[in-house]
Structures are given as C-alpha cells and as structure tokens.
Enzyme design. Structure first.
Site: not given
Ligand code: PSU
Ligand code: MN
Length: 315
Positions: A26, A160
């Site tokens: 990405e 995260k």
C-alpha cells in the site's frame, strides 16, 4: 469484486508474464503513515525486502487519476514527498480518478485493487479498525468492510493499539474475515507484541498459508480476506509503558484538537513518532519489513508446486 482500469508497472507486467510471485504493497503508509523523509527510504526498503525474499513488489497508488499497480521509483518518490497526496479508500477512487488526482491507497483500496489485478498476497503494517470512541463517533475503518468482500491474504501486525482491538476482532468475525496468528494465537497490537486477545487459529509456515489459499479456492470461497497477524518478537516491541503513556496523551490531544475522520490515524501515528523520539518509528519500520518478507515467502509458496499460480489468476 470491483473492476478498475489499471495501469501496470513494467516490472509487474514482466513478473506476471513469467509466472513469478507478486506482493501488493500500500502507499498510505508511505504518504500519510511515516514522516518525511524517512518514508521514501522505507518505501524503497520495503520493495527491496520483497525482492530479497523472492517476489516482485507491486506498490499500488494513483497518479494523475490513474490507478497504478507497481509504481516506479519516481512515482513512489512523488507520493512520498509531494504535499497534496490524497488518502484514498475504496469510496474515493472514482472521484479521485475523475479529478485526475494523485493519491495513496489505504488497506481497503489497496486490497480491492490488488484482488482485481489478480494479486493474492498483500503486506502492510497494521490494519485500520474500530476506533475507541466508535460507539459515539461511529468511526470504523473501511478496511474492515473492504476485507469482507476481497479474497486476499493481508500480512499485518494486527491492528494498531490506538484502536479498540477487541471490538475490531468482533467486527472481523461478523464480517466473515478469516483471522489467524502467524505462529501464535495471541492477536498482536501493532507496536506491541500482544494486543490482549486470542484468535482461534494459527498458521505456522508460508506453505501452510499457501495451503489456505488453495483450500479457499477449492471451496469456491470468493469473498473474505485472511488477516494473517504477524507479531513482533517480544524483545523488539515498543516498551509497553512508553506505549501506554504515548497513547493516552495522543487520545487526549485528539479530542482537545477535535480531530476526526481520516485524519485520526495519521495524527496518532505522527504523535507516536514525535513523542517517542523515533522509537515508535523504528518499531513501525521493523513491522513493515518483517511483514513484507513473510508476504513474499507466502507468495513464493503459493506460486510453486501447483499447475498454475493458485489465487493469482490473470485478470
Ligand atoms: N498501518 C500503518 N500505518 C498506516 C496505516 C496502517 O502502520 O498509515 C494506514 C493504512 O493505509 C490503513 C489506514 O488502511 O491507515 C487506516 O486509516 P483509517 O483508520 O482512516 O481507515
Ligand atoms: Mn476512520
């Protein structure tokens, strides 16, 4: 699955023609997740790591409104250093194309494009997920719904720790996204090795992940990604105490400065990088490089030992 008009980088076209394994990467982590100028160096190191492990990197992004699978070095440099690069999720792609924009693709957009391009393995840092205040803000990353409809293996270090990890795992279950730990059943929390939750499955080798891809194809399962959670070794994680402190101050600033929407993730990441004197950045980079190496080895395993490259059908 959505189909896009895609331009392929020459290196990706060559690899596909020769039946060599390809790994999707990405660009949002480059443009919006890592600080300048480290981001350019890291983008190059990620690609080199994929090559060193036997696969061809296909970094995905948008240049002048065109989706590119396999950005060349000048294009990577542009997305790393230019100031006006848009953050593109799936819903932004066509608008950005109409505007002839330059853009970096998130996990959601990258996996949708990669799958449309017939690429079956994708390496990133950490997924987006359910934010901590989601019961009030409704802030849940489109990464989750995109992965629900996209047959791809995403190698990541979990989600995260700035997110609600438990809620994210619940949503992944509801959405039908497969989740497995790599050599563990503890789901990692990106900067930290253990995110505090168990997962049902563990896969232990690139070959076993390749077997997953084959089984999924044989079962005619055409929707739903595999999130392969690859934790940092304990001695490489960010000090959990430093982590918790930084997270607390970051969340406080977030509400004080009223930061919402797509700015939330980049804001928190940059807060971590600036308030840990680069320690979280170092950790972040290690995560991405480890995931890129593992993704490459999975792509190699999925490409060898079968009649055709399973899960990598040409578009
Ligand atoms: N993981 C990282 N750094 C990042 C991201 C993930 O280590 O910058 C990016 C990914 O592109 C992911 C996006 O798709 O953050 C999620 O953003 P949001 O929460 O706005 O959906
Ligand atoms: Mn969001």
């Amino acid at each position: 699955m959505t189909d896009f008009a895609i331009r392929y980088g020459d290196h990706v076209t060559r690899a596909r023609r020769d039946g060599r394994p390809v790994v999707a990467l990405e660009s949002t982590i480059i443009s919006h997740g890592l600080p300048h100028p480290d981001n350019l160096r890291v983008a190059r190191e990620i690609e080199q790591t994929v090559r060193d492990n036997g696969a061809e990197p296909a970094t995905i992004g948008m240049i002048g409104g065109e989706i590119v699978v396999g950005l060349d070095d000048a294009q990577v440099e542009h997305l790393a250093l230019a100031q006006d690069v848009a953050k593109l999720s799936v819903r932004d792609l066509a608008i950005a194309a109409a505007r002839r924009a330059d853009g970096a693709t998130t996990v959601a957009a990258t996996s949708a494009i990669a799958a449309a391009a017939g690429i079956g393995v994708f390496a990133t840092g950490g997924l987006g997920g359910v934010h901590r205040e989601a019961s009030v803000t409704f802030d849940e990353s489109a990464d989750l719904t995109a992965l629900a409809r996209t047959p791809i293996v995403v190698v990541c270090a979990g989600v995260k720790s700035i997110l609600d990890v438990g809620a994210t795992l619940e949503r992944l279950e509801t959405l039908g996204v497969s989740v497995a730990g790599y050599r563990t059943t503890r789901f990692p929390g990106f900067f930290i090795t253990d995110g505090g939750f168990d997962v049902d499955w563990q896969l232990d080798s690139p070959e076993q992940v390749a077997d997953f891809i084959r089984a999924r194809d044989e079962q005619r399962v055409t929707e739903g990604a595999l999130v392969l959670a690859n934790p940092l070794p304990r001695d490489e994680q960010l000090d959990p105490e430093l982590h918790d402190r930084t997270l607390e101050s970051g969340l406080r600033l977030l509400s004080e400065q009223n930061i919402t929407g797509k700015a939330v993730t980049p804001f928190l990441l940059s807060h971590f990088h600036s308030s840990t004197e680069g320690k979280s950045l170092e950790t972040n980079i290690r995560i991405i490089l480890r995931n890129s190496a593992l993704a490459a080895r999975i792509a190699v395993a999925a490409t060898s030992g079968s009649a055709g490259p399973v899960g990598f059908a040409a578009p």
